[in-house]
Design an enzyme around this catalytic site. Structure first.
Site, mmCIF file in Angstrom:
data_model
loop_
_atom_site.group_PDB
_atom_site.id
_atom_site.type_symbol
_atom_site.label_atom_id
_atom_site.label_comp_id
_atom_site.label_asym_id
_atom_site.label_seq_id
_atom_site.Cartn_x
_atom_site.Cartn_y
_atom_site.Cartn_z
ATOM 1 N N ARG A 107 41.552 27.807 50.263
ATOM 2 C CA ARG A 107 41.723 28.411 48.945
ATOM 3 C C ARG A 107 42.634 29.633 49.030
ATOM 4 O O ARG A 107 42.738 30.299 50.030
ATOM 5 C CB ARG A 107 40.367 28.816 48.366
ATOM 6 C CG ARG A 107 39.461 27.648 48.013
ATOM 7 C CD ARG A 107 38.114 28.117 47.500
ATOM 8 N NE ARG A 107 38.249 28.881 46.276
ATOM 9 C CZ ARG A 107 37.828 30.134 46.133
ATOM 10 N NH1 ARG A 107 37.302 30.782 47.154
ATOM 11 N NH2 ARG A 107 37.948 30.752 44.985
ATOM 12 N N LYS A 172 30.149 30.442 57.763
ATOM 13 C CA LYS A 172 30.889 29.380 57.088
ATOM 14 C C LYS A 172 31.052 28.151 57.976
ATOM 15 O O LYS A 172 31.548 28.232 59.092
ATOM 16 C CB LYS A 172 32.263 29.881 56.639
ATOM 17 C CG LYS A 172 33.003 28.868 55.771
ATOM 18 C CD LYS A 172 34.241 29.464 55.142
ATOM 19 C CE LYS A 172 34.990 28.445 54.304
ATOM 20 N NZ LYS A 172 36.171 29.013 53.636
ATOM 21 N N ARG A 306 30.631 38.869 47.633
ATOM 22 C CA ARG A 306 30.174 39.495 48.873
ATOM 23 C C ARG A 306 28.798 40.107 48.657
ATOM 24 O O ARG A 306 28.551 40.739 47.633
ATOM 25 C CB ARG A 306 31.127 40.606 49.339
ATOM 26 C CG ARG A 306 32.544 40.128 49.648
ATOM 27 C CD ARG A 306 32.556 39.331 50.942
ATOM 28 N NE ARG A 306 33.923 39.003 51.350
ATOM 29 C CZ ARG A 306 34.527 37.870 51.001
ATOM 30 N NH1 ARG A 306 33.896 36.993 50.247
ATOM 31 N NH2 ARG A 306 35.761 37.637 51.413
#
Length: 309
Positions: A107, A172, A306
Site C-alpha cells: 500500500r 505483521k 497506531r
C-alpha cells in the site's frame, strides 16, 4: 534448490555432480540465488545449505484443485500488474502466483520484500458489475478471508489491523493491495494482491521497517500450494457473498479479530492526528473512533492506525 534444503551442508563438488555442470557454474548459481533474496550459508570445507526453507508451488496440484485458471511464474515484476494487463481475458476467480516479484508493491507505493520461493505472492481477479462504488470495504473482506483460511489450518493468535493488514502474535504477517480499472458506476475490473510471509530470513527481514512475523515456526504451517488453493476458494466464496450482501455479512468476523477494538489509538491523516477509542468499522468499511466530540467515521488513502501505547 532441493539439494540445499536439508539439514546438512552439501559440497560444491556434489552439487556440480548432481546438476551435471562445473563447480564454477554452481558458484555462479549460488550468487544468483542470493541476488534473488535467498540466503545461503557457505562454509569453506563443508559447502552450502539454505538458511531458511524454500518451498515452491506444485503447479500440477494447483491447477487440478481449482476450477479457475492459474497463471504460475518463476519470476514476474508483479502478479497484480500481470492480471491488470490481461483483465479483458480473465474470469472472476482467476489467479496469478509468482515465486519471485522483482517489483512487488504494498500500500501507498511501498515496496514489498519478495525473496524467491520463501513466501506466497498471489493475485486474484474479480469483475464487479456495478462498478468501483460497489468495492467499498472489499479490502476488509480480503483480510477476513485470509484469517479464516489460516484459522482453518489451525493457526492461532491472528488479528487484523484496519484496513487490511493481517497480524500474527501482534506482528505483521500478510498484506493486501487492491487495484482497480473501469468505471465508478459500470463494469469494474478488480485485482487483489496478497503477500503472506512463510519463511523470512533475518537478512530479508532487516529490510522491513516494522515488526514482522512468518509461519515458519508454527507447527500448523500449511504447505504453500495447499495455502494458495484454500485462499483462492475462500476469496471466491467471500467475494460472491460480498456482491450479494455487502460488508454487513463480514462485520462480526472483522470484530472478532480486530486487534485495536476497544483500545485507545491515534489516527494519522497527513499532518493531522485524531485520538480516540477504536469502535470497529461501519457497513462501508470506515473506521469508527470515539472522540471527545462523539463517534466519528474515517476512511481514505493516507490513513494509518497506531496504538498510543
Amino acid at each position: 534448490m532441493n539439494a540445499l534444503s536439508g539439514e546438512q551442508f552439501v559440497s560444491g563438488e556434489e552439487l556440480a555432480k548432481q546438476a551435471g555442470i562445473s563447480r564454477t557454474a554452481i558458484s555462479k548459481h549460488i550468487d544468483s540465488l542470493e541476488d534473488y533474496g535467498v540466503e545461503i550459508f557457505s562454509v569453506k570445507g563443508k559447502g552450502y545449505k539454505l538458511a531458511n526453507p524454500v518451498s515452491l508451488i506444485d503447479e500440477d496440484q494447483l491447477t487440478r484443485s481449482l476450477n479457475n485458471r492459474c497463471f504460475y511464474f518463476n519470476e514476474l515484476p508483479s502478479t497484480n500488474a500481470f492480471l491488470l494487463k490481461h483483465v479483458n481475458e480473465l474470469a472472476s476467480g482467476d489467479i496469478c502466483i509468482a515465486e519471485y516479484q522483482s517489483a512487488g508493491r504494498g500500500r501507498r507505493g511501498r515496496s514489498w520484500v519478495s525473496p524467491y520461493g520463501c513466501h506466497l505472492y498471489c493475485s486474484m481477479y474479480w469483475k464487479l458489475e456495478q462498478g468501483m462504488a460497489q468495492a467499498s470495504g472489499l479490502s476488509l473482506v480480503v483480510a477476513c478471508s485470509l484469517v479464516k483460511v489460516l484459522q482453518n489450518f489451525g493457526i492461532e493468535d491472528l488479528g487484523v489491523k484496519w484496513p487490511n493488514d493481517i497480524y500474527l502474535n501482534n506482528k505483521k504477517l500478510a498484506g493486501v493491495l487492491i487495484e482497480m480499472s473501469g468505471q465508478a458506476d459500470s463494469e469494474c475490473h478488480l485485482v487483489v494482491g496478497i503477500g503472506i510471509n512463510i519463511s523470512m530470513s533475518q537478512s530479508q527481514g532487516d529490510k522491513i521497517d516494522q515488526a514482522w512475523s512468518d509461519l515458519s515456526a508454527n507447527p500448523s504451517c500449511p504447505g504453500k500450494t495447499e495455502l494458495a488453493i484454500a485462499l483462492q476458494k475462500q476469496l471466491h466464496q467471500d467475494f460472491s457473498t460480498f456482491e450479494l450482501q455487502g460488508l454487513t455479512a463480514f462485520l462480526d468476523r472483522w470484530q472478532q479479530v480486530d486487534v485495536f477494538l476497544g483500545k485507545q489509538v491515534k489516527l494519522l491523516m497527513g499532518d493531522n492526528q485524531i485520538d480516540g477509542i477504536c469502535r470497529g468499522i461501519d457497513e462501508s468499511g470506515a473506521i469508527l473512533l470515539e472522540t471527545d466530540e462523539g463517534i466519528k467515521t474515517f476512511v481514505g488513502g493516507e490513513i494509518s492506525l497506531r496504538s498510543t501505547s
